[in-house]
Enzyme design. Sequence first.
Site, PDB file in Angstrom:
ATOM      1  N   LYS A  33       0.815  -1.207   0.000  1.00  0.00           N
ATOM      2  CA  LYS A  33       0.000   0.000   0.000  1.00  0.00           C
ATOM      3  C   LYS A  33       0.861   1.274   0.000  1.00  0.00           C
ATOM      4  O   LYS A  33       0.687   2.159  -0.851  1.00  0.00           O
ATOM      5  CB  LYS A  33      -0.872  -0.074   1.253  1.00  0.00           C
ATOM      6  CG  LYS A  33      -1.769   1.042   1.515  1.00  0.00           C
ATOM      7  CD  LYS A  33      -2.641   0.661   2.708  1.00  0.00           C
ATOM      8  CE  LYS A  33      -1.835   0.415   3.984  1.00  0.00           C
ATOM      9  NZ  LYS A  33      -1.635   1.615   4.774  1.00  0.00           N
ATOM     10  N   THR A  34       1.776   1.333   0.949  1.00  0.00           N
ATOM     11  CA  THR A  34       2.624   2.518   1.038  1.00  0.00           C
ATOM     12  C   THR A  34       3.480   2.657  -0.210  1.00  0.00           C
ATOM     13  O   THR A  34       3.689   3.747  -0.735  1.00  0.00           O
ATOM     14  CB  THR A  34       3.535   2.427   2.280  1.00  0.00           C
ATOM     15  OG1 THR A  34       2.731   2.072   3.404  1.00  0.00           O
ATOM     16  CG2 THR A  34       4.203   3.742   2.552  1.00  0.00           C
ATOM     17  N   ASP A 221      -4.195   8.100   2.961  1.00  0.00           N
ATOM     18  CA  ASP A 221      -3.838   6.744   3.386  1.00  0.00           C
ATOM     19  C   ASP A 221      -4.819   6.296   4.472  1.00  0.00           C
ATOM     20  O   ASP A 221      -5.399   7.126   5.165  1.00  0.00           O
ATOM     21  CB  ASP A 221      -2.404   6.785   3.941  1.00  0.00           C
ATOM     22  CG  ASP A 221      -1.807   5.401   4.079  1.00  0.00           C
ATOM     23  OD1 ASP A 221      -2.419   4.446   3.570  1.00  0.00           O
ATOM     24  OD2 ASP A 221      -0.736   5.285   4.695  1.00  0.00           O
ATOM     25  N   GLU A 222      -4.977   4.995   4.667  1.00  0.00           N
ATOM     26  CA  GLU A 222      -5.830   4.451   5.735  1.00  0.00           C
ATOM     27  C   GLU A 222      -7.224   5.085   5.699  1.00  0.00           C
ATOM     28  O   GLU A 222      -7.750   5.539   6.715  1.00  0.00           O
ATOM     29  CB  GLU A 222      -5.212   4.689   7.112  1.00  0.00           C
ATOM     30  CG  GLU A 222      -3.778   4.206   7.252  1.00  0.00           C
ATOM     31  CD  GLU A 222      -3.662   2.714   7.534  1.00  0.00           C
ATOM     32  OE1 GLU A 222      -4.663   1.985   7.328  1.00  0.00           O
ATOM     33  OE2 GLU A 222      -2.572   2.281   7.934  1.00  0.00           O
ATOM     34  N   GLN A 252      -9.132  -3.533   7.962  1.00  0.00           N
ATOM     35  CA  GLN A 252      -8.203  -3.007   8.951  1.00  0.00           C
ATOM     36  C   GLN A 252      -8.745  -1.770   9.655  1.00  0.00           C
ATOM     37  O   GLN A 252      -7.995  -0.967  10.202  1.00  0.00           O
ATOM     38  CB  GLN A 252      -6.848  -2.693   8.308  1.00  0.00           C
ATOM     39  CG  GLN A 252      -6.113  -3.934   7.864  1.00  0.00           C
ATOM     40  CD  GLN A 252      -4.691  -3.627   7.424  1.00  0.00           C
ATOM     41  OE1 GLN A 252      -3.846  -3.300   8.225  1.00  0.00           O
ATOM     42  NE2 GLN A 252      -4.460  -3.726   6.122  1.00  0.00           N
ATOM     43  N   ARG A 612       0.707  -8.969  10.804  1.00  0.00           N
ATOM     44  CA  ARG A 612       1.999  -8.310  11.028  1.00  0.00           C
ATOM     45  C   ARG A 612       3.138  -9.299  10.853  1.00  0.00           C
ATOM     46  O   ARG A 612       4.290  -8.918  10.675  1.00  0.00           O
ATOM     47  CB  ARG A 612       2.107  -7.726  12.451  1.00  0.00           C
ATOM     48  CG  ARG A 612       1.104  -6.654  12.837  1.00  0.00           C
ATOM     49  CD  ARG A 612       1.029  -5.553  11.849  1.00  0.00           C
ATOM     50  NE  ARG A 612      -0.100  -5.775  10.930  1.00  0.00           N
ATOM     51  CZ  ARG A 612      -0.238  -5.170   9.768  1.00  0.00           C
ATOM     52  NH1 ARG A 612       0.656  -4.318   9.359  1.00  0.00           N
ATOM     53  NH2 ARG A 612      -1.277  -5.434   8.994  1.00  0.00           N
TER      54      ARG A 612
END
Length: 767
Positions: A33-34, A221-222, A252, A612
């Site tokens: 994503k980043t 983002d997010e 998320q 994670r």
Amino acid sequence: MHGHQVDLNPEQERAVAHGAGPLLVLAGAGTGKTRVLVHRIARLVSTGVAPWDILAVTFSNKAAGEMRQRLRALLGLAAEKMWIGTFHGTCARLLRIHGQHIGLDANFTIFDDDDQKRIIAALLKDNQLDESATPQGVRGRIDRAKNRGVDPVEAAADAPSAELGSYAEEILATIYPLYQQRLARENAVDFNDLLLKALELAAHSQIGPELASRFRHVLVDEFQDTNRVQYRLVSHLSRGSGNLTAVGDDDQSIYSWRGAEPRNLIDFERDFPDATVIKLEQNYRSTQIILDAANGVIGKNRHRHDKALWTERGSGEPVLWEQCADERVEADFIARAMLGLVGEEGRDYGDLAVLYRTHAQSRVIEEQFRRYSISYRIVGGVSFFQRKEIKDVLAYLRLVIQPSADSCFERVINVPSRGIGKTTVERVRAHARSKNISLLDAARACSQGAMTQLRTAARKRLAGFVDIIDGLRDVLAADASVSELIIQAVERSGYRERLDAEGTPDAHDRLANLAELVGMASDFDDETEGTGTLVEFDERISLSSATDESDGRGTTSVTLMTIHAAKGLEFPVVFLCGMEDGLFPSLRERPGVDQTDMLEEERRLAYVAMTRAQDRLILTNAHQRRHWGQIRMSTPSRFLDEIPANSLAVRAEPERMIREPSERRRQRNRRAADRASSNYDEFSDAPAPPSYEEFDQRTYYDDIPEYTVDGVIRTPDGIDAGAAVNHSSFGEGTVIQAEGRGKNRKLLIDFSDYGLKTVLARFVERL
DNA sequence: GGGGTTAAGCTTTTT
DNA sequence: GCTTAACCCC
């Protein structure tokens, strides 16, 4: 971070190459994503978009910092010219520039929830409501109202019609407007005000249209974590260009308690019907087994964008589940397993992380880590910036910047204590009220003769305080650097002198913290080449959190943190502990929130935690656990049942983590776990805990019963190793080791009649 | 007004 | 089990 991936995959490339118009990227955990965001921004710049016309918004400083760093690597100096920041930071920046149009002075300060609570507590008291409502509760209600974009007038209008909890509504209707007035008078805003006032700018006849076309590209983002206000804000900021990129993952969404509305992700497609939607499902982080386990859990949620993560990595090791008798055994298991991972598998401590649902779980784990000499670091918890001494010193400086900051005045008028008591402060307050002036001005007037009841000594002391502030103002006017200002504040306030005089370990820590603050200010001075102002430094501190100090994985220490803090990070090995119904999922009832919705958010949290892990995921639960000092029985988390059986291995012995277990072994383990065995003698291969003879700070808490018996205390902080003491029940003894401070100081004492015992210092008298 | 003792609240998660 | 706030006595 995602070092495994070399080229962009086709979906990523589509997202990066997308030109004009709204874009929604649904990106599962670990799908780059980043990376997509960063490359997309770089691509935009390479096609001619000016860096300063790009706005990228994140939720944490950590994420913003990482994004800027990666852009710096790709683009060099151009990265510095972009607008990259958190929602709150970006809003603060806009408000410093345009705030005067909505009546906000450019030097406004930002109040955190502690500041909020102090003000609300004072207001409740003024209105004799302090019996019927807690500052905490009212603060929560004000925040919730603000998250929805309800202003004080609307809150007041709502009040009479509200039926359920109407009394609380009434209090809100009374306090909320007063609270806002109070902030306005102090030229301060709270976190939510930053967003709301930015939205006010958007509605302003002149600034609004200007802002709507200020940026050519807005990237968020997010996105699943945005609240209604944030959604409206980014919609406005991209209105001119139509170029809004939203990246997010509905699975998320773990911040609904903070007002996040994952619905925004769904509304995006409704509000921007011509939006391009791209799904990223290839995971570059975890093994297939870990993904299967995570997919299994999240698959139980109802409304979600259907996604299934997959990877080209192999299946990997099974997810491990260890059942433990209590939280101490759990912590002991984690510590031993880590020794095994490092010693036999060649892992680095920096590769390991322990995730938990609540901060309170960390203490037991720390104790065991210290016992085994495993170095660790805790991310989050009580923030450095929220420490009393830090906030006190900043309050002095805020009072310099903003003489009307009454809450800062109240905070430090007698800190460190200088003989100004309740009565004096009450008189100053009365004078301020009668003349409608600030407390600082009232104190000045009183020191010069106003309020005839005041004694000469009190006047002198007030004058002394006013002198401190005036002196600091002179330092500020003389163009001193921020670090110099902080040094002066620490000195002139008498803070340094007082802590020096105390000489306790605690005072030493506080001084060290203040030195750290000076160090940060010094870095700030260097970074801004001396042009950075006190207000800017204060803003940076206010918007910093405990989690963004240390990002990413550790170097040589194990990382301990909450699942929330772990979002966006990855670790080769993840221990997820406290897998028990009631703890995780939390199942804590909250009025007005649907139970199923809450459970689903907990499940998303489990999904975040599990994803994670890169190579190994180890889950643990305890059958009984201390909660608020009380022992409670608990059953394994229902999420454990949701993990596909063929992805999960139940274990009883840590050394087997090193080898792949045979099927027979696995079944035997499962039976052993079912029996919920608390017999850990099997661990004979593991290193034995240090004996009492080897006692040192690390072993301090271990295996030593604690006795609390009524007694007398004289000077607890003075009692140290070597001191001869008397205990009300155990008689005479010698202190071996001391830890903690004040009445909570704990002593390990060798009693001549009873042997080694740990007692609280307050039950001991020096001989 | 200061220091010390007791009592209550707290533990979800954070910008 | 720990921290803060309120209370009490000097």
